[in-house]
Design an enzyme around this catalytic site. Structure first.
Site, PDB file in Angstrom:
ATOM      1  N   ARG A   1       0.883  -1.175   0.000  1.00 42.20           N
ATOM      2  CA  ARG A   1       0.000   0.000   0.000  1.00 42.20           C
ATOM      3  C   ARG A   1       0.915   1.218   0.000  1.00 42.20           C
ATOM      4  NH1 ARG A   1      -5.293   1.620   1.892  1.00 42.20           N
ATOM      5  NH2 ARG A   1      -5.224   3.638   2.957  1.00 42.20           N
TER       6      ARG A   1
ATOM      7  N   HIS B   1      -6.941   1.080  -7.049  1.00 44.37           N
ATOM      8  CA  HIS B   1      -7.355   0.434  -5.801  1.00 44.37           C
ATOM      9  C   HIS B   1      -8.155  -0.833  -6.140  1.00 44.37           C
ATOM     10  CE1 HIS B   1      -7.923  -0.029  -1.659  1.00 44.37           C
ATOM     11  NE2 HIS B   1      -8.582   1.067  -1.339  1.00 44.37           N
TER      12      HIS B   1
ATOM     13  N   GLN C   1     -10.239  -2.963  -3.382  1.00 46.75           N
ATOM     14  CA  GLN C   1     -11.472  -2.313  -2.955  1.00 46.75           C
ATOM     15  C   GLN C   1     -12.572  -2.507  -3.987  1.00 46.75           C
ATOM     16  OE1 GLN C   1     -12.358  -0.416   0.010  1.00 46.75           O
ATOM     17  NE2 GLN C   1     -14.301  -0.917  -0.989  1.00 46.75           N
TER      18      GLN C   1
ATOM     19  N   ASP D   1     -16.353   8.976  -2.782  1.00 42.09           N
ATOM     20  CA  ASP D   1     -15.104   8.814  -2.038  1.00 42.09           C
ATOM     21  C   ASP D   1     -14.713  10.186  -1.503  1.00 42.09           C
ATOM     22  OD1 ASP D   1     -12.762   7.766  -0.996  1.00 42.09           O
ATOM     23  OD2 ASP D   1     -11.706   7.676  -2.909  1.00 42.09           O
TER      24      ASP D   1
ATOM     25  N   CYS E   1     -15.828   3.666   0.078  1.00 42.84           N
ATOM     26  CA  CYS E   1     -14.695   2.835   0.469  1.00 42.84           C
ATOM     27  C   CYS E   1     -14.180   3.161   1.870  1.00 42.84           C
ATOM     28  CB  CYS E   1     -13.561   2.941  -0.554  1.00 42.84           C
ATOM     29  SG  CYS E   1     -12.826   4.588  -0.675  1.00 42.84           S
TER      30      CYS E   1
ATOM     31  N   ARG F   1     -14.023  -6.635   1.760  1.00 40.67           N
ATOM     32  CA  ARG F   1     -12.595  -6.528   1.482  1.00 40.67           C
ATOM     33  C   ARG F   1     -11.887  -7.803   1.939  1.00 40.67           C
ATOM     34  NH1 ARG F   1      -9.925  -1.545   1.455  1.00 40.67           N
ATOM     35  NH2 ARG F   1      -8.027  -2.797   1.302  1.00 40.67           N
TER      36      ARG F   1
END
Length: 304
Positions: A102, A129, A132, A219, A259, A287
């Site tokens: 990450r 991502h 996700q 988001d 998310c 997830r």
């Protein structure tokens, strides 16, 4: 599938295979059926961005699969002191069976995959991502039973979420409409990918994008590392808050995804968030299951 670096690494069949396995692993977890597919395997988790969901879901998922998670922060690695990525990954490839990272720069993930000899999973970059979005698709399919033909609407910043949602949604046959300010469009490579799909549309008008949507996604307006732009972005994104007025233009039973973390009163109102909290936190749980499916398929060397 040798690595999962972006959603472009997958095709429709591969995405559906991941989602099918994620459904199976979720069922087995709920019914306490062991599935220790990673017995004796070690997975390095490199974090150059802090995290709640990514760290906990990966560490827990690896444990549930019978493997050993190793948390590796940038403060603990020589990579944080200037060691070239290619040297770090060539060492880690001799110790570990898989790496999740990450970080900020997509190139760093690409270099890990290029120079390493073990599977690499993108846990998040500024560009993409994918884990996700696999969880998002899983959650949407749980709700509707299908993905193909549904309308997904994304409202907000053209960030890593927008990039991956566009690719993932189009690959599985969804209609994807995106609303961002003109200066905050999704990445040019993603827009180039999407131009061949008649089912894709971009607009700067949220009311236009959300019309008759089955799924509404948003988001944060200022992702991690963009704190200095917060005030500028709050002005630029006026009118992009997902509120009751916008939701009234979607289909009556439209679901909402986020998310997380969510900043209530900015990209989404408190009321809309709480009205759809069950869907949002199911998405967060998924997830765990989607990432477990990715790790199992990569570790087994199967064609995902």
């Amino acid at each position: 599938m040798k690595h999962l670096l972006t959603m472009q690494d997958l095709n429709k069949e591969e995405i559906l295979q991941i989602l099918d396995l994620a459904d199976q692993l979720k069922y087995e977890r709920k019914h306490q059926i062991p599935h220790r597919h990673l017995e004796g395997k070690s997975v390095g988790l490199i974090f150059q961005k802090s995290s709640t969901r990514t760290r906990v879901s990966f560490e827990t998922g690896i444990y549930q699969l019978g493997g050993q998670p190793l948390f590796l922060s940038s403060r603990d690695l020589q990579i944080g002191r200037g060691e070239p990525v290619q040297d770090t990954v060539r060492v880690l490839s001799r110790y570990l069976d898989m790496i999740m990272i990450r970080t900020f720069d997509q190139k760093e993930v690409e270099d890990l995959a290029k120079y390493g000899s073990i599977p690499v999973i993108n846990g998040l970059t500024d560009y993409s991502h994918p884990c996700q979005v696999l969880a998002d698709l899983m959650t949407i399919r749980e709700r509707y039973g299908i993905l193909e033909g549904l309308k997904m609407c994304y409202i907000g910043d053209g960030d890593n979420m927008a990039n991956s949602l566009i690719v993932g949604g189009l690959l599985v046959g969804m209609q994807v409409s995106v609303a961002t300010p003109v200066d905050y469009k999704p990445d040019a490579k993603v827009m180039d990918f999407a131009k061949d799909y008649a089912t894709f549309s971009w607009t700067s008008e949220p009311k236009e994008a959300i019309k008759d949507a089955d799924v509404v996604i948003t988001d944060t307006w200022a992702s991690m590392g963009m704190e200095e732009e917060k005030e500028i972005r709050q002005k630029a994104f006026q009118g992009y808050t997902v509120d009751d007025d916008l939701m009234a233009l979607a289909k009556p039973q439209a679901m909402v995804q986020h998310c997380l973390p969510a900043y209530r009163g900015q990209e989404i109102t408190e009321k809309v968030f709480e009205d759809h909290a069950d869907e949002i936190f199911e998405e967060a749980e998924n997830r765990l299951h989607a990432q477990k499916a990715v790790m199992v398929l990569l570790m087994k060397g199967e064609k995902a």
